[in-house]
Write a protein that holds these residues in place. Sequence first.
Motif, PDB file in Angstrom:
ATOM      1  N   PRO A  45      28.485  15.395  79.494  1.00 48.57           N
ATOM      2  CA  PRO A  45      27.121  15.634  79.008  1.00 48.57           C
ATOM      3  C   PRO A  45      26.211  16.108  80.137  1.00 48.57           C
ATOM      4  CG  PRO A  45      27.941  13.500  78.272  1.00 48.57           C
ATOM      5  CD  PRO A  45      28.931  14.024  79.265  1.00 48.57           C
ATOM      6  N   THR A  46      25.298  16.980  79.802  1.00 48.26           N
ATOM      7  CA  THR A  46      24.328  17.473  80.764  1.00 48.26           C
ATOM      8  C   THR A  46      23.365  16.351  81.115  1.00 48.26           C
ATOM      9  OG1 THR A  46      24.482  19.698  79.842  1.00 48.26           O
ATOM     10  CG2 THR A  46      22.527  19.203  81.163  1.00 48.26           C
ATOM     11  N   GLU A  47      23.215  16.083  82.408  1.00 50.50           N
ATOM     12  CA  GLU A  47      22.308  15.037  82.861  1.00 50.50           C
ATOM     13  C   GLU A  47      21.074  15.594  83.545  1.00 50.50           C
ATOM     14  OE1 GLU A  47      24.617  12.451  85.330  1.00 50.50           O
ATOM     15  OE2 GLU A  47      25.881  11.787  83.657  1.00 50.50           O
ATOM     16  N   SER A  53      15.112  16.584  72.624  1.00 45.00           N
ATOM     17  CA  SER A  53      16.282  16.390  71.759  1.00 45.00           C
ATOM     18  C   SER A  53      17.587  16.253  72.536  1.00 45.00           C
ATOM     19  CB  SER A  53      16.391  17.555  70.771  1.00 45.00           C
ATOM     20  OG  SER A  53      16.635  18.766  71.463  1.00 45.00           O
ATOM     21  N   SER A  54      17.495  15.999  73.835  1.00 44.44           N
ATOM     22  CA  SER A  54      18.688  15.896  74.677  1.00 44.44           C
ATOM     23  C   SER A  54      18.737  14.531  75.351  1.00 44.44           C
ATOM     24  CB  SER A  54      18.701  17.008  75.725  1.00 44.44           C
ATOM     25  OG  SER A  54      18.676  18.273  75.118  1.00 44.44           O
ATOM     26  N   PRO A  55      19.275  13.533  74.655  1.00 43.41           N
ATOM     27  CA  PRO A  55      19.286  12.184  75.236  1.00 43.41           C
ATOM     28  C   PRO A  55      20.110  12.067  76.514  1.00 43.41           C
ATOM     29  CG  PRO A  55      20.552  12.256  73.194  1.00 43.41           C
ATOM     30  CD  PRO A  55      19.868  13.582  73.335  1.00 43.41           C
ATOM     31  N   SER A  56      21.090  12.932  76.698  1.00 48.25           N
ATOM     32  CA  SER A  56      21.912  12.823  77.911  1.00 48.25           C
ATOM     33  C   SER A  56      21.173  13.333  79.147  1.00 48.25           C
ATOM     34  CB  SER A  56      23.224  13.586  77.740  1.00 48.25           C
ATOM     35  OG  SER A  56      22.993  14.985  77.677  1.00 48.25           O
ATOM     36  N   VAL A  57      20.165  14.162  78.951  1.00 49.24           N
ATOM     37  CA  VAL A  57      19.396  14.670  80.094  1.00 49.24           C
ATOM     38  C   VAL A  57      18.500  13.549  80.601  1.00 49.24           C
ATOM     39  CG1 VAL A  57      17.599  16.290  80.833  1.00 49.24           C
ATOM     40  CG2 VAL A  57      19.465  17.081  79.379  1.00 49.24           C
ATOM     41  N   THR A  58      18.701  13.182  81.852  1.00 49.61           N
ATOM     42  CA  THR A  58      17.889  12.120  82.451  1.00 49.61           C
ATOM     43  C   THR A  58      16.876  12.675  83.442  1.00 49.61           C
ATOM     44  OG1 THR A  58      19.534  11.786  84.191  1.00 49.61           O
ATOM     45  CG2 THR A  58      19.723  10.404  82.203  1.00 49.61           C
ATOM     46  N   VAL A 100       5.886  19.002  82.284  1.00 47.20           N
ATOM     47  CA  VAL A 100       5.951  17.738  83.024  1.00 47.20           C
ATOM     48  C   VAL A 100       5.587  16.573  82.117  1.00 47.20           C
ATOM     49  CG1 VAL A 100       4.858  16.368  84.847  1.00 47.20           C
ATOM     50  CG2 VAL A 100       5.572  18.723  85.315  1.00 47.20           C
ATOM     51  N   LEU A 101       4.457  16.684  81.431  1.00 45.79           N
ATOM     52  CA  LEU A 101       3.994  15.578  80.584  1.00 45.79           C
ATOM     53  C   LEU A 101       4.960  15.293  79.438  1.00 45.79           C
ATOM     54  CD1 LEU A 101       0.162  16.327  80.524  1.00 45.79           C
ATOM     55  CD2 LEU A 101       1.367  14.527  81.808  1.00 45.79           C
ATOM     56  N   ALA A 102       5.511  16.344  78.838  1.00 45.92           N
ATOM     57  CA  ALA A 102       6.472  16.150  77.744  1.00 45.92           C
ATOM     58  C   ALA A 102       7.747  15.483  78.259  1.00 45.92           C
ATOM     59  CB  ALA A 102       6.798  17.486  77.086  1.00 45.92           C
ATOM     60  N   ALA A 103       8.217  15.909  79.418  1.00 43.45           N
ATOM     61  CA  ALA A 103       9.427  15.313  79.980  1.00 43.45           C
ATOM     62  C   ALA A 103       9.204  13.849  80.325  1.00 43.45           C
ATOM     63  CB  ALA A 103       9.878  16.094  81.221  1.00 43.45           C
ATOM     64  N   ARG A 104       8.076  13.544  80.913  1.00 42.78           N
ATOM     65  CA  ARG A 104       7.786  12.147  81.257  1.00 42.78           C
ATOM     66  C   ARG A 104       7.619  11.310  79.988  1.00 42.78           C
ATOM     67  NH1 ARG A 104       9.448   9.715  84.471  1.00 42.78           N
ATOM     68  NH2 ARG A 104       7.688   8.419  85.035  1.00 42.78           N
ATOM     69  N   ALA A 105       6.977  11.865  78.957  1.00 44.70           N
ATOM     70  CA  ALA A 105       6.815  11.141  77.691  1.00 44.70           C
ATOM     71  C   ALA A 105       8.164  10.861  77.046  1.00 44.70           C
ATOM     72  CB  ALA A 105       5.914  11.929  76.736  1.00 44.70           C
ATOM     73  N   ALA A 106       9.141  11.744  77.304  1.00 42.28           N
ATOM     74  CA  ALA A 106      10.489  11.556  76.765  1.00 42.28           C
ATOM     75  C   ALA A 106      11.319  10.632  77.659  1.00 42.28           C
ATOM     76  CB  ALA A 106      11.185  12.910  76.611  1.00 42.28           C
ATOM     77  N   GLY A 107      10.712  10.084  78.693  1.00 47.16           N
ATOM     78  CA  GLY A 107      11.416   9.139  79.566  1.00 47.16           C
ATOM     79  C   GLY A 107      12.288   9.789  80.620  1.00 47.16           C
ATOM     80  N   LYS A 108      12.073  11.057  80.892  1.00 44.87           N
ATOM     81  CA  LYS A 108      12.893  11.763  81.879  1.00 44.87           C
ATOM     82  C   LYS A 108      12.261  11.667  83.262  1.00 44.87           C
ATOM     83  CE  LYS A 108      14.992  13.446  78.198  1.00 44.87           C
ATOM     84  NZ  LYS A 108      16.190  12.864  77.662  1.00 44.87           N
ATOM     85  N   GLU A 109      13.106  11.603  84.278  1.00 43.28           N
ATOM     86  CA  GLU A 109      12.633  11.767  85.647  1.00 43.28           C
ATOM     87  C   GLU A 109      12.289  13.241  85.820  1.00 43.28           C
ATOM     88  OE1 GLU A 109      14.147  11.020  90.204  1.00 43.28           O
ATOM     89  OE2 GLU A 109      15.646  11.409  88.664  1.00 43.28           O
ATOM     90  N   VAL A 110      11.223  13.535  86.543  1.00 47.72           N
ATOM     91  CA  VAL A 110      10.842  14.930  86.786  1.00 47.72           C
ATOM     92  C   VAL A 110      10.805  15.173  88.286  1.00 47.72           C
ATOM     93  CG1 VAL A 110       9.035  16.685  86.533  1.00 47.72           C
ATOM     94  CG2 VAL A 110       9.524  15.127  84.637  1.00 47.72           C
ATOM     95  N   ILE A 111      11.453  16.265  88.685  1.00 50.52           N
ATOM     96  CA  ILE A 111      11.424  16.719  90.070  1.00 50.52           C
ATOM     97  C   ILE A 111      10.673  18.038  90.094  1.00 50.52           C
ATOM     98  CG2 ILE A 111      12.792  17.502  92.044  1.00 50.52           C
ATOM     99  CD1 ILE A 111      15.125  15.814  90.931  1.00 50.52           C
ATOM    100  N   ASP A 112       9.712  18.150  90.985  1.00 46.26           N
ATOM    101  CA  ASP A 112       8.962  19.390  91.174  1.00 46.26           C
ATOM    102  C   ASP A 112       9.366  19.981  92.515  1.00 46.26           C
ATOM    103  OD1 ASP A 112       7.091  21.448  91.338  1.00 46.26           O
ATOM    104  OD2 ASP A 112       5.429  20.109  91.841  1.00 46.26           O
TER     105      ASP A 112
END
Length: 155
Positions: free
Chosen positions: A48-50, A93-98, A117-129
């Motif tokens: 799975p894509t992480e 829609s990608s639960p495997s993406v962390t 950024v805000l959408a990714a963080r709201a989805a519980g993802k770590e964000v790297i800039d």
Amino acid sequence: LREFGQRKLTLDERKRRRRALDTIGADVPDFWGFLEQQSLATRLTRKPTEILQINIGLACNQACAHCHVESSPKRTEAMGAREAARVIELIESSPSVTTVDITGGAPELNPHFRDIVLAARAAGKEVIDRCNLTVCFEPGQDDLVDFLAGAGVRV
């Protein structure tokens, strides 16, 4: 491409490069051929894509000689609203993406950067800039440091 100092390879150039590769050995396999030679072709399975790395534009406030995507202030290619909305859908829609790893040019210069950024963080993802940090001193970026820190973005 010429406008940006690049040129598309001609058919003759592609053939010349292929011949050069052929001269180093007739038995240089392609990727799948190499895997078969190493008995790896049937053992590879897609995981799975992480990490989702997205390049959201080539505009940058710098023009570094070492830049592998040749970003600069003259580059105008950028992810638009439609593509950004689709990326956000994929993130959600990608639960495997962390991890969502955002790059560019200077990705902060894209008008959709903060939405992603805000959408990714709201989805519980770590964000790297992949920030060059000097962009923090560009007009309109006065609150960038506070935004990144407030959103918990890794720089």
